[in-house]
Motif scaffolding. Structure first.
Motif, PDB file in Angstrom:
ATOM      1  N   THR A  32      66.783  35.998  32.996  1.00 49.07           N
ATOM      2  CA  THR A  32      67.463  37.293  33.009  1.00 49.07           C
ATOM      3  C   THR A  32      67.662  37.791  34.436  1.00 49.07           C
ATOM      4  O   THR A  32      68.731  38.311  34.787  1.00 49.07           O
ATOM      5  N   LEU A  33      66.636  37.628  35.263  1.00 47.69           N
ATOM      6  CA  LEU A  33      66.711  38.121  36.642  1.00 47.69           C
ATOM      7  C   LEU A  33      67.797  37.414  37.442  1.00 47.69           C
ATOM      8  O   LEU A  33      68.292  37.957  38.440  1.00 47.69           O
ATOM      9  N   GLY A  34      68.174  36.226  37.024  1.00 47.99           N
ATOM     10  CA  GLY A  34      69.269  35.532  37.693  1.00 47.99           C
ATOM     11  C   GLY A  34      70.615  36.177  37.431  1.00 47.99           C
ATOM     12  O   GLY A  34      71.585  35.904  38.142  1.00 47.99           O
ATOM     13  N   HIS A  35      70.669  37.069  36.417  1.00 52.50           N
ATOM     14  CA  HIS A  35      71.934  37.707  36.057  1.00 52.50           C
ATOM     15  C   HIS A  35      71.937  39.210  36.311  1.00 52.50           C
ATOM     16  O   HIS A  35      72.992  39.796  36.571  1.00 52.50           O
ATOM     17  N   VAL A  36      70.770  39.844  36.202  1.00 49.50           N
ATOM     18  CA  VAL A  36      70.728  41.300  36.309  1.00 49.50           C
ATOM     19  C   VAL A  36      69.350  41.752  36.777  1.00 49.50           C
ATOM     20  O   VAL A  36      68.334  41.120  36.460  1.00 49.50           O
ATOM     21  N   ASP A  37      69.320  42.828  37.559  1.00 46.48           N
ATOM     22  CA  ASP A  37      68.081  43.518  37.937  1.00 46.48           C
ATOM     23  C   ASP A  37      67.099  42.644  38.723  1.00 46.48           C
ATOM     24  O   ASP A  37      65.880  42.828  38.615  1.00 46.48           O
ATOM     25  N   ALA A  38      67.607  41.734  39.515  1.00 48.10           N
ATOM     26  CA  ALA A  38      66.715  40.869  40.297  1.00 48.10           C
ATOM     27  C   ALA A  38      65.837  41.673  41.244  1.00 48.10           C
ATOM     28  O   ALA A  38      64.696  41.290  41.526  1.00 48.10           O
ATOM     29  N   VAL A  39      66.365  42.806  41.748  1.00 48.20           N
ATOM     30  CA  VAL A  39      65.600  43.602  42.715  1.00 48.20           C
ATOM     31  C   VAL A  39      64.344  44.201  42.101  1.00 48.20           C
ATOM     32  O   VAL A  39      63.452  44.634  42.816  1.00 48.20           O
ATOM     33  N   SER A  40      64.272  44.253  40.786  1.00 41.22           N
ATOM     34  CA  SER A  40      63.070  44.747  40.099  1.00 41.22           C
ATOM     35  C   SER A  40      62.217  43.605  39.561  1.00 41.22           C
ATOM     36  O   SER A  40      61.251  43.832  38.836  1.00 41.22           O
ATOM     37  N   GLY A  41      62.576  42.375  39.917  1.00 45.02           N
ATOM     38  CA  GLY A  41      61.948  41.209  39.309  1.00 45.02           C
ATOM     39  C   GLY A  41      60.451  41.124  39.495  1.00 45.02           C
ATOM     40  O   GLY A  41      59.713  40.832  38.544  1.00 45.02           O
ATOM     41  N   LEU A  42      59.945  41.378  40.703  1.00 43.51           N
ATOM     42  CA  LEU A  42      58.509  41.280  40.929  1.00 43.51           C
ATOM     43  C   LEU A  42      57.762  42.299  40.079  1.00 43.51           C
ATOM     44  O   LEU A  42      56.732  41.983  39.483  1.00 43.51           O
ATOM     45  N   TYR A  43      58.307  43.511  40.014  1.00 46.56           N
ATOM     46  CA  TYR A  43      57.660  44.528  39.182  1.00 46.56           C
ATOM     47  C   TYR A  43      57.664  44.119  37.715  1.00 46.56           C
ATOM     48  O   TYR A  43      56.655  44.262  37.010  1.00 46.56           O
ATOM     49  N   TYR A  44      58.780  43.591  37.229  1.00 43.41           N
ATOM     50  CA  TYR A  44      58.840  43.163  35.835  1.00 43.41           C
ATOM     51  C   TYR A  44      57.803  42.075  35.543  1.00 43.41           C
ATOM     52  O   TYR A  44      57.187  42.063  34.469  1.00 43.41           O
ATOM     53  N   LEU A  45      57.611  41.175  36.488  1.00 45.20           N
ATOM     54  CA  LEU A  45      56.611  40.121  36.294  1.00 45.20           C
ATOM     55  C   LEU A  45      55.203  40.700  36.247  1.00 45.20           C
ATOM     56  O   LEU A  45      54.376  40.303  35.413  1.00 45.20           O
ATOM     57  N   VAL A  46      54.923  41.643  37.137  1.00 41.88           N
ATOM     58  CA  VAL A  46      53.610  42.311  37.119  1.00 41.88           C
ATOM     59  C   VAL A  46      53.398  42.993  35.773  1.00 41.88           C
ATOM     60  O   VAL A  46      52.346  42.856  35.130  1.00 41.88           O
ATOM     61  N   LEU A  47      54.425  43.737  35.314  1.00 39.66           N
ATOM     62  CA  LEU A  47      54.306  44.452  34.044  1.00 39.66           C
ATOM     63  C   LEU A  47      54.206  43.474  32.875  1.00 39.66           C
ATOM     64  O   LEU A  47      53.474  43.736  31.896  1.00 39.66           O
ATOM     65  N   HIS A  48      54.911  42.363  32.959  1.00 36.68           N
ATOM     66  CA  HIS A  48      54.870  41.351  31.896  1.00 36.68           C
ATOM     67  C   HIS A  48      53.436  40.846  31.677  1.00 36.68           C
ATOM     68  O   HIS A  48      52.940  40.809  30.535  1.00 36.68           O
TER      69      HIS A  48
END
Length: 508
Positions: free
Chosen positions: A77-93
Protein backbone atom coordinates in the motif's frame (compact mmCIF):
# COMPACT_ATOMS: atom_id res chain seq x y z
CA UNK A 1 45.82 29.45 55.07
CA UNK A 2 48.08 31.09 52.49
CA UNK A 3 47.75 28.30 49.93
CA UNK A 4 43.98 28.27 50.31
CA UNK A 5 43.76 32.02 49.72
CA UNK A 6 45.95 32.05 46.63
CA UNK A 7 44.04 29.14 45.14
CA UNK A 8 40.86 31.20 45.25
CA UNK A 9 42.40 34.03 43.22
CA UNK A 10 42.72 33.63 39.43
CA UNK A 11 46.28 33.92 38.23
CA UNK A 12 47.30 36.77 35.98
CA UNK A 13 46.38 36.15 32.37
CA UNK A 14 44.04 33.24 33.18
CA UNK A 15 40.37 33.12 32.28
CA UNK A 16 38.01 32.51 35.17
CA UNK A 17 35.31 30.06 34.04
CA UNK A 18 32.12 29.92 36.05
CA UNK A 19 30.73 26.38 36.03
CA UNK A 20 27.38 26.06 34.26
CA UNK A 21 24.99 23.82 36.19
CA UNK A 22 23.57 22.35 33.02
CA UNK A 23 26.79 21.30 31.42
CA UNK A 24 29.43 20.97 34.13
CA UNK A 25 29.18 18.21 36.65
CA UNK A 26 26.18 16.40 38.04
CA UNK A 27 22.91 18.01 39.10
CA UNK A 28 22.80 19.15 42.69
CA UNK A 29 20.38 16.50 43.92
CA UNK A 30 19.03 13.09 43.04
CA UNK A 31 15.59 14.61 42.46
CA UNK A 32 17.02 17.02 39.91
CA UNK A 33 18.47 14.11 37.95
CA UNK A 34 14.95 12.81 37.35
CA UNK A 35 13.10 16.02 36.48
CA UNK A 36 12.70 14.61 32.98
CA UNK A 37 10.93 11.56 34.40
CA UNK A 38 8.20 13.36 36.32
CA UNK A 39 7.59 15.59 33.28
CA UNK A 40 7.25 12.50 31.09
CA UNK A 41 4.89 10.82 33.55
CA UNK A 42 2.77 13.97 33.89
CA UNK A 43 2.53 14.31 30.12
CA UNK A 44 1.60 10.64 29.79
CA UNK A 45 -1.15 11.01 32.39
CA UNK A 46 -2.55 14.13 30.72
CA UNK A 47 -2.54 12.62 27.23
CA UNK A 48 -4.00 9.26 28.25
CA UNK A 49 -6.77 10.84 30.33
CA UNK A 50 -9.93 10.98 28.20
CA UNK A 51 -8.38 9.23 25.21
CA UNK A 52 -11.26 6.73 25.17
CA UNK A 53 -13.90 9.48 25.24
CA UNK A 54 -13.41 10.88 21.74
CA UNK A 55 -14.11 8.78 18.66
CA UNK A 56 -11.29 8.52 16.11
CA UNK A 57 -11.55 11.03 13.30
CA UNK A 58 -10.85 10.26 9.68
CA UNK A 59 -7.06 10.68 9.78
CA UNK A 60 -6.86 8.35 12.75
CA UNK A 61 -9.12 5.88 10.98
CA UNK A 62 -6.79 5.97 7.99
CA UNK A 63 -4.00 5.01 10.41
CA UNK A 64 -6.12 2.19 11.80
CA UNK A 65 -7.07 0.90 8.35
CA UNK A 66 -3.46 0.88 7.15
CA UNK A 67 -2.04 -0.62 10.34
CA UNK A 68 -4.73 -3.33 10.41
CA UNK A 69 -3.31 -4.91 7.22
CA UNK A 70 -0.71 -7.62 7.09
CA UNK A 71 2.88 -6.40 6.95
CA UNK A 72 3.16 -7.36 3.28
CA UNK A 73 -0.12 -5.68 2.33
CA UNK A 74 0.87 -2.54 4.25
CA UNK A 75 4.21 -2.27 2.46
CA UNK A 76 2.48 -2.75 -0.90
CA UNK A 77 0.00 0.00 0.00
CA UNK A 78 2.79 2.42 0.91
CA UNK A 79 4.17 2.04 -2.60
CA UNK A 80 0.97 3.67 -3.88
CA UNK A 81 -0.24 6.02 -1.15
CA UNK A 82 0.78 7.63 2.16
CA UNK A 83 4.42 6.54 2.04
CA UNK A 84 5.38 9.53 4.20
CA UNK A 85 3.42 7.96 7.08
CA UNK A 86 4.85 4.50 6.45
CA UNK A 87 7.16 4.24 9.47
CA UNK A 88 4.38 5.32 11.80
CA UNK A 89 1.96 2.82 10.25
CA UNK A 90 4.50 0.04 10.79
CA UNK A 91 4.98 1.04 14.43
CA UNK A 92 1.20 1.10 14.93
CA UNK A 93 0.81 -2.20 13.07
CA UNK A 94 3.10 -4.07 15.45
CA UNK A 95 1.66 -2.26 18.46
CA UNK A 96 -1.90 -3.25 17.54
CA UNK A 97 -0.87 -6.83 16.96
CA UNK A 98 0.11 -6.99 20.64
CA UNK A 99 -2.24 -4.59 22.41
CA UNK A 100 -5.32 -4.44 20.17
CA UNK A 101 -7.03 -1.47 18.55
CA UNK A 102 -9.29 0.00 21.22
CA UNK A 103 -9.44 3.80 21.22
CA UNK A 104 -6.97 4.04 24.10
CA UNK A 105 -4.55 1.49 22.67
CA UNK A 106 -4.79 3.03 19.20
CA UNK A 107 -3.61 6.33 20.68
CA UNK A 108 -1.20 5.00 23.29
CA UNK A 109 1.92 5.08 21.06
CA UNK A 110 1.38 8.79 20.50
CA UNK A 111 0.94 9.36 24.23
CA UNK A 112 4.17 7.52 24.96
CA UNK A 113 6.02 9.49 22.27
CA UNK A 114 4.73 12.80 23.63
CA UNK A 115 5.74 11.76 27.15
CA UNK A 116 9.26 11.01 25.96
CA UNK A 117 9.34 14.38 24.18
CA UNK A 118 8.51 16.07 27.50
CA UNK A 119 11.61 14.48 28.98
CA UNK A 120 13.78 16.00 26.25
CA UNK A 121 12.11 19.39 26.72
CA UNK A 122 13.20 19.33 30.37
CA UNK A 123 16.71 18.16 29.52
CA UNK A 124 17.09 20.92 26.93
CA UNK A 125 15.84 23.60 29.32
CA UNK A 126 18.25 22.46 32.02
CA UNK A 127 21.22 22.32 29.66
CA UNK A 128 20.58 25.81 28.28
CA UNK A 129 19.37 27.49 31.48
CA UNK A 130 18.82 25.96 34.94
CA UNK A 131 16.63 23.63 36.94
CA UNK A 132 13.90 26.17 37.65
CA UNK A 133 13.50 26.78 33.93
CA UNK A 134 13.44 23.02 33.37
CA UNK A 135 10.64 22.55 35.90
CA UNK A 136 8.61 25.38 34.37
CA UNK A 137 9.19 24.00 30.86
CA UNK A 138 8.09 20.50 31.88
CA UNK A 139 4.89 21.76 33.46
CA UNK A 140 4.04 24.13 30.62
CA UNK A 141 4.67 21.55 27.91
CA UNK A 142 2.66 18.82 29.64
CA UNK A 143 -0.36 21.07 30.08
CA UNK A 144 -0.55 22.65 26.61
CA UNK A 145 -3.89 21.86 24.90
CA UNK A 146 -2.09 20.96 21.66
CA UNK A 147 0.10 18.46 23.50
CA UNK A 148 -3.07 16.85 24.85
CA UNK A 149 -4.57 16.66 21.39
CA UNK A 150 -1.64 15.24 19.46
CA UNK A 151 -0.61 13.06 22.37
CA UNK A 152 -3.95 11.30 22.00
CA UNK A 153 -4.19 11.21 18.23
CA UNK A 154 -3.29 8.14 16.24
CA UNK A 155 -1.01 9.96 13.82
CA UNK A 156 2.73 10.46 13.53
CA UNK A 157 2.98 14.03 14.86
CA UNK A 158 3.92 13.13 18.44
CA UNK A 159 6.71 10.91 17.08
CA UNK A 160 7.97 13.78 14.91
CA UNK A 161 7.98 16.11 17.89
CA UNK A 162 9.87 13.50 19.92
CA UNK A 163 12.52 13.00 17.22
CA UNK A 164 13.10 16.74 16.69
CA UNK A 165 13.18 17.52 20.42
CA UNK A 166 15.62 14.67 21.00
CA UNK A 167 17.76 15.89 18.08
CA UNK A 168 17.87 19.40 19.56
CA UNK A 169 19.07 18.15 22.95
CA UNK A 170 21.55 15.79 21.32
CA UNK A 171 22.89 18.65 19.19
CA UNK A 172 23.48 20.86 22.24
CA UNK A 173 25.15 17.94 23.98
CA UNK A 174 27.38 17.16 21.01
CA UNK A 175 28.41 20.78 20.57
CA UNK A 176 29.51 20.97 24.21
CA UNK A 177 31.78 17.96 23.76
CA UNK A 178 31.98 16.76 20.12
CA UNK A 179 32.65 13.02 19.94
CA UNK A 180 31.46 10.26 17.64
CA UNK A 181 29.46 8.76 20.50
CA UNK A 182 27.50 12.02 20.71
CA UNK A 183 27.05 12.66 17.00
CA UNK A 184 25.80 9.13 16.25
CA UNK A 185 22.55 9.40 18.27
CA UNK A 186 21.99 12.86 16.78
CA UNK A 187 22.16 11.36 13.29
CA UNK A 188 19.68 8.67 14.34
CA UNK A 189 17.22 11.27 15.66
CA UNK A 190 17.49 13.27 12.42
CA UNK A 191 16.80 10.15 10.35
CA UNK A 192 13.77 9.24 12.45
CA UNK A 193 12.37 12.76 12.20
CA UNK A 194 12.55 12.62 8.41
CA UNK A 195 11.12 9.13 8.24
CA UNK A 196 8.17 10.08 10.43
CA UNK A 197 7.45 13.26 8.46
CA UNK A 198 9.53 14.82 5.70
CA UNK A 199 8.48 18.41 6.45
CA UNK A 200 10.09 18.13 9.89
CA UNK A 201 13.53 18.17 8.24
CA UNK A 202 13.17 21.95 8.11
CA UNK A 203 14.57 21.91 11.64
CA UNK A 204 17.97 21.18 10.08
CA UNK A 205 18.12 24.81 8.91
CA UNK A 206 18.26 26.32 12.41
CA UNK A 207 20.47 23.48 13.61
CA UNK A 208 22.98 24.29 10.88
CA UNK A 209 22.86 27.98 11.81
CA UNK A 210 23.51 27.11 15.46
CA UNK A 211 26.52 24.99 14.51
CA UNK A 212 27.95 27.82 12.39
CA UNK A 213 27.38 30.42 15.12
CA UNK A 214 29.00 28.22 17.74
CA UNK A 215 31.95 27.49 15.44
CA UNK A 216 32.38 31.19 14.65
CA UNK A 217 32.53 31.95 18.36
CA UNK A 218 34.65 29.02 19.55
CA UNK A 219 36.55 28.00 16.38
CA UNK A 220 36.41 24.45 17.70
CA UNK A 221 38.20 22.01 15.41
CA UNK A 222 36.13 20.12 12.88
CA UNK A 223 32.70 20.76 14.36
CA UNK A 224 31.13 22.00 11.13
CA UNK A 225 32.52 19.12 9.07
CA UNK A 226 31.48 16.54 11.64
CA UNK A 227 27.98 18.00 11.82
CA UNK A 228 27.69 17.95 8.03
CA UNK A 229 28.83 14.34 7.91
CA UNK A 230 26.39 13.26 10.64
CA UNK A 231 23.53 15.00 8.84
CA UNK A 232 24.45 13.52 5.48
CA UNK A 233 24.53 10.01 6.93
CA UNK A 234 21.15 10.63 8.60
CA UNK A 235 19.56 11.70 5.33
CA UNK A 236 20.59 8.60 3.38
CA UNK A 237 17.59 6.47 4.48
CA UNK A 238 15.26 9.44 4.02
CA UNK A 239 16.11 10.10 0.36
CA UNK A 240 14.04 7.17 -1.05
CA UNK A 241 11.07 8.34 1.02
CA UNK A 242 11.43 11.88 -0.34
CA UNK A 243 11.46 10.60 -3.92
CA UNK A 244 8.45 8.35 -3.34
CA UNK A 245 6.61 11.08 -1.45
CA UNK A 246 7.11 13.50 -4.33
CA UNK A 247 5.29 11.07 -6.64
CA UNK A 248 2.35 10.90 -4.22
CA UNK A 249 2.22 14.53 -3.13
CA UNK A 250 -0.46 15.60 -5.62
CA UNK A 251 -2.92 13.17 -4.16
CA UNK A 252 -1.86 13.54 -0.53
CA UNK A 253 -1.85 17.28 0.16
CA UNK A 254 -3.14 19.05 -2.93
CA UNK A 255 -5.97 20.41 -0.78
CA UNK A 256 -3.67 22.54 1.41
CA UNK A 257 -3.99 26.21 0.47
CA UNK A 258 -1.13 28.60 -0.24
CA UNK A 259 -0.51 30.55 2.99
CA UNK A 260 -0.85 34.31 3.35
CA UNK A 261 0.47 36.63 6.05
CA UNK A 262 -2.74 36.12 8.03
CA UNK A 263 -1.94 32.40 7.99
CA UNK A 264 1.04 33.03 10.26
CA UNK A 265 -1.20 34.39 13.03
CA UNK A 266 -3.65 31.52 12.58
CA UNK A 267 -0.77 29.05 12.71
CA UNK A 268 0.56 30.44 16.00
CA UNK A 269 -2.85 30.03 17.64
CA UNK A 270 -3.33 26.51 16.28
CA UNK A 271 0.10 25.33 17.41
CA UNK A 272 -0.96 25.69 21.04
CA UNK A 273 -4.57 24.58 20.72
CA UNK A 274 -5.78 27.81 22.33
CA UNK A 275 -5.58 31.46 21.18
CA UNK A 276 -5.13 32.73 24.75
CA UNK A 277 -2.38 30.24 25.55
CA UNK A 278 -0.64 31.12 22.28
CA UNK A 279 -0.59 34.81 23.20
CA UNK A 280 0.60 34.09 26.73
CA UNK A 281 3.44 31.84 25.54
CA UNK A 282 4.52 34.50 23.04
CA UNK A 283 4.52 37.17 25.76
CA UNK A 284 6.57 35.00 28.13
CA UNK A 285 9.01 33.94 25.41
CA UNK A 286 9.66 37.55 24.45
CA UNK A 287 10.28 38.73 28.02
CA UNK A 288 13.61 40.55 28.07
CA UNK A 289 14.38 38.53 31.21
CA UNK A 290 14.62 35.33 29.15
CA UNK A 291 17.18 36.89 26.85
CA UNK A 292 19.06 38.59 29.69
CA UNK A 293 19.67 35.21 31.31
CA UNK A 294 21.42 33.92 28.23
CA UNK A 295 21.42 35.61 24.84
CA UNK A 296 23.02 32.66 23.08
CA UNK A 297 20.52 30.00 24.23
CA UNK A 298 17.62 32.40 23.69
CA UNK A 299 18.81 33.13 20.16
CA UNK A 300 19.26 29.42 19.42
CA UNK A 301 15.79 28.57 20.68
CA UNK A 302 14.32 31.45 18.68
CA UNK A 303 15.97 30.11 15.54
CA UNK A 304 14.63 26.60 16.16
CA UNK A 305 11.13 27.97 16.72
CA UNK A 306 10.99 30.53 13.92
CA UNK A 307 13.18 29.43 11.00
CA UNK A 308 11.20 26.26 10.06
CA UNK A 309 7.95 28.26 10.03
CA UNK A 310 9.46 30.95 7.80
CA UNK A 311 11.01 28.35 5.48
CA UNK A 312 7.74 26.41 5.21
CA UNK A 313 5.86 29.63 4.47
CA UNK A 314 8.26 30.51 1.63
CA UNK A 315 8.38 27.00 0.14
CA UNK A 316 4.58 26.83 0.24
CA UNK A 317 4.30 29.81 -2.11
CA UNK A 318 5.20 27.40 -4.91
CA UNK A 319 3.09 24.78 -6.65
CA UNK A 320 2.61 22.68 -3.49
CA UNK A 321 1.78 23.97 -0.03
CA UNK A 322 3.03 22.25 3.12
CA UNK A 323 1.84 24.95 5.51
CA UNK A 324 -0.17 23.14 8.19
CA UNK A 325 -0.12 23.61 11.95
CA UNK A 326 0.39 19.93 12.72
CA UNK A 327 3.29 19.72 10.26
CA UNK A 328 5.07 22.41 12.31
CA UNK A 329 4.15 21.16 15.76
CA UNK A 330 7.80 20.31 16.34
CA UNK A 331 8.59 24.04 16.75
CA UNK A 332 6.52 24.31 19.94
CA UNK A 333 9.10 22.93 22.43
CA UNK A 334 11.60 25.69 21.57
CA UNK A 335 9.09 28.40 22.43
CA UNK A 336 8.02 26.51 25.54
CA UNK A 337 11.58 26.46 26.88
CA UNK A 338 12.08 30.13 26.03
CA UNK A 339 8.78 31.06 27.71
CA UNK A 340 9.76 29.00 30.75
CA UNK A 341 13.09 30.85 30.91
CA UNK A 342 11.29 34.19 30.93
CA UNK A 343 8.86 33.14 33.65
CA UNK A 344 11.59 31.53 35.75
CA UNK A 345 13.57 34.78 35.75
CA UNK A 346 10.73 36.92 37.09
CA UNK A 347 11.30 38.33 40.59
CA UNK A 348 9.90 37.66 43.08
CA UNK A 349 9.74 34.01 42.17
CA UNK A 350 6.11 33.70 43.23
CA UNK A 351 5.13 36.08 40.43
CA UNK A 352 6.78 33.84 37.81
CA UNK A 353 5.04 30.79 39.23
CA UNK A 354 1.74 32.68 39.15
CA UNK A 355 2.36 33.53 35.49
CA UNK A 356 2.89 29.86 34.70
CA UNK A 357 -0.29 28.94 36.56
CA UNK A 358 -2.19 31.61 34.64
CA UNK A 359 -1.12 30.16 31.28
CA UNK A 360 -2.23 26.70 32.37
CA UNK A 361 -5.59 28.05 33.57
CA UNK A 362 -6.12 29.90 30.29
CA UNK A 363 -5.90 26.56 28.50
CA UNK A 364 -8.39 24.70 30.71
CA UNK A 365 -11.48 25.40 28.54
CA UNK A 366 -9.66 24.01 25.50
CA UNK A 367 -8.39 21.05 27.53
CA UNK A 368 -11.98 20.33 28.55
CA UNK A 369 -13.20 20.59 24.98
CA UNK A 370 -10.64 18.00 23.90
CA UNK A 371 -12.24 15.47 26.19
CA UNK A 372 -15.95 16.29 26.12
CA UNK A 373 -16.78 17.06 22.48
CA UNK A 374 -16.25 15.25 19.21
CA UNK A 375 -14.55 18.37 17.91
CA UNK A 376 -12.69 16.57 15.14
CA UNK A 377 -15.28 13.97 14.23
CA UNK A 378 -18.77 15.46 14.26
CA UNK A 379 -20.16 12.02 13.43
CA UNK A 380 -21.31 9.26 15.74
CA UNK A 381 -19.93 6.22 13.98
CA UNK A 382 -20.20 4.20 17.17
CA UNK A 383 -23.98 4.75 17.37
CA UNK A 384 -24.40 3.90 13.68
CA UNK A 385 -22.39 0.70 14.17
CA UNK A 386 -24.52 -0.17 17.19
CA UNK A 387 -27.71 0.08 15.14
CA UNK A 388 -26.30 -2.21 12.46
CA UNK A 389 -24.93 -4.71 14.97
CA UNK A 390 -28.29 -4.92 16.77
CA UNK A 391 -30.25 -5.67 13.60
CA UNK A 392 -27.58 -7.62 11.73
CA UNK A 393 -28.31 -10.86 9.91
CA UNK A 394 -25.68 -13.00 8.16
CA UNK A 395 -25.38 -12.05 4.49
CA UNK A 396 -26.32 -8.38 5.01
CA UNK A 397 -24.73 -5.83 2.69
CA UNK A 398 -23.23 -2.42 3.40
CA UNK A 399 -23.37 0.78 1.35
CA UNK A 400 -21.63 3.80 2.90
CA UNK A 401 -21.63 7.15 1.17
CA UNK A 402 -18.36 7.40 -0.72
CA UNK A 403 -17.98 8.79 -4.22
CA UNK A 404 -16.89 12.44 -3.95
CA UNK A 405 -17.22 12.15 -0.15
CA UNK A 406 -14.75 9.26 0.19
CA UNK A 407 -12.33 11.57 1.99
CA UNK A 408 -14.66 11.59 5.02
CA UNK A 409 -14.22 7.82 5.38
CA UNK A 410 -17.76 7.09 6.51
CA UNK A 411 -17.10 3.39 5.92
CA UNK A 412 -14.20 3.47 8.41
CA UNK A 413 -16.27 5.49 10.88
CA UNK A 414 -18.72 2.59 11.07
CA UNK A 415 -16.45 -0.42 10.49
CA UNK A 416 -14.10 0.53 13.34
CA UNK A 417 -16.91 0.01 15.87
CA UNK A 418 -18.54 -3.08 14.37
CA UNK A 419 -18.04 -6.24 16.46
CA UNK A 420 -16.14 -9.13 14.90
CA UNK A 421 -19.31 -11.19 14.46
CA UNK A 422 -20.72 -8.64 12.00
CA UNK A 423 -19.46 -9.45 8.51
CA UNK A 424 -21.00 -7.03 6.03
CA UNK A 425 -20.59 -7.35 2.27
CA UNK A 426 -19.40 -4.08 0.73
CA UNK A 427 -21.98 -4.17 -2.04
CA UNK A 428 -20.56 -1.63 -4.48
CA UNK A 429 -16.91 -2.54 -3.98
CA UNK A 430 -15.51 -4.19 -7.11
CA UNK A 431 -12.00 -4.46 -5.60
CA UNK A 432 -11.28 -3.92 -1.92
CA UNK A 433 -8.83 -1.33 -0.67
CA UNK A 434 -6.38 -4.10 0.24
CA UNK A 435 -6.67 -5.70 -3.20
CA UNK A 436 -5.82 -2.44 -4.95
CA UNK A 437 -3.14 -1.38 -2.40
CA UNK A 438 -5.00 1.77 -1.48
CA UNK A 439 -6.98 3.35 1.34
CA UNK A 440 -10.19 3.21 -0.69
CA UNK A 441 -11.89 0.41 -2.64
CA UNK A 442 -12.58 0.54 -6.35
CA UNK A 443 -16.33 0.91 -6.81
CA UNK A 444 -18.43 -0.79 -9.49
CA UNK A 445 -18.74 1.22 -12.72
CA UNK A 446 -22.28 -0.24 -13.10
CA UNK A 447 -23.64 -0.52 -9.54
CA UNK A 448 -26.67 -2.57 -10.56
CA UNK A 449 -24.35 -5.39 -11.63
CA UNK A 450 -22.89 -5.60 -8.15
CA UNK A 451 -26.13 -6.04 -6.21
CA UNK A 452 -25.89 -9.79 -6.72
CA UNK A 453 -28.35 -11.70 -4.48
CA UNK A 454 -27.92 -9.55 -1.37
CA UNK A 455 -31.28 -9.60 0.40
CA UNK A 456 -30.75 -6.79 2.89
CA UNK A 457 -28.47 -3.75 2.78
CA UNK A 458 -27.48 -1.23 5.44
CA UNK A 459 -27.05 2.21 3.85
CA UNK A 460 -25.17 4.87 5.81
CA UNK A 461 -25.36 8.43 4.51
CA UNK A 462 -25.30 11.95 5.87
CA UNK A 463 -28.15 12.98 8.16
CA UNK A 464 -30.16 16.17 7.82
CA UNK A 465 -32.59 14.89 5.20
CA UNK A 466 -35.21 12.17 4.97
CA UNK A 467 -33.68 10.83 1.77
CA UNK A 468 -31.99 7.47 2.60
CA UNK A 469 -29.80 7.86 -0.51
CA UNK A 470 -28.62 11.39 0.26
CA UNK A 471 -25.32 12.14 -1.54
CA UNK A 472 -24.86 8.60 -2.84
CA UNK A 473 -23.63 8.61 -6.47
CA UNK A 474 -26.66 8.75 -8.77
CA UNK A 475 -26.06 5.31 -10.29
CA UNK A 476 -25.87 3.69 -6.86
CA UNK A 477 -29.00 5.45 -5.64
CA UNK A 478 -30.97 4.39 -8.74
CA UNK A 479 -29.85 0.78 -8.42
CA UNK A 480 -31.01 0.62 -4.82
CA UNK A 481 -34.29 2.44 -5.46
CA UNK A 482 -35.13 0.07 -8.33
CA UNK A 483 -34.66 -3.16 -6.40
CA UNK A 484 -35.05 -2.40 -2.67
CA UNK A 485 -37.54 -0.87 -0.28
CA UNK A 486 -36.70 1.01 2.89
CA UNK A 487 -37.65 -0.92 6.03
CA UNK A 488 -36.52 1.72 8.53
CA UNK A 489 -34.35 4.80 8.94
CA UNK A 490 -32.53 5.94 12.06
CA UNK A 491 -30.62 9.16 12.54
CA UNK A 492 -27.64 9.62 14.84
CA UNK A 493 -25.32 12.59 15.09
CA UNK A 494 -24.21 13.41 11.55
CA UNK A 495 -25.33 10.11 10.00
CA UNK A 496 -28.46 8.33 8.84
CA UNK A 497 -28.66 4.54 8.93
CA UNK A 498 -31.25 2.91 6.63
CA UNK A 499 -32.09 -0.78 6.32
CA UNK A 500 -33.19 -1.84 2.83
CA UNK A 501 -34.80 -5.12 1.73
CA UNK A 502 -34.91 -6.54 -1.78
CA UNK A 503 -38.16 -6.30 -3.72
CA UNK A 504 -37.01 -7.54 -7.14
CA UNK A 505 -34.06 -9.15 -8.86
CA UNK A 506 -31.66 -6.75 -10.64
CA UNK A 507 -31.89 -6.75 -14.42
CA UNK A 508 -28.77 -8.01 -16.19
Amino acid sequence: MTSRSTAAIPQAGSVHRVPHPATDGAPASLAARFDWLWAALLTLAVTVYGSAGVQPWRDELASWSAASRSTGDLIETLGHVDAVSGLYYLVLHFWMSVFGDSETMLRMPSALAMAAAAGFVVLTARRLFDRRTAVFAGLLFALLPSVSRYGQEARSYAFVLLAVTAATWLLMRALDRPTLRRWAPYALAVALAGLFHIVSLLFLLPHALIVLLRWRRDRRGRTVGTYALATAVALVPVIPLVLLGQRQVGRQISWIKTPHLRSLADLWSSLYGSPLVALAVAAAALLPLAWARGRRPALELGLIGAVPVAADFLVSQGSTSYFMDRYLLFTVPAWVVLAAAGLAAVKPRAVGAAGLAAIVLLGLPDQRQQRTELVRVGLDGEAAAGIIAKGYQPGDGFVPVRGSDSVYMIDFQVEYFLPDRVKLRDVFSERTAVQRDDLFPQECPRPVDCLDTTRRIWVVTWSGTGNPYHKLPDAQAKALQSHYKVLRKTSVRGLQVSLLERTSSPAR
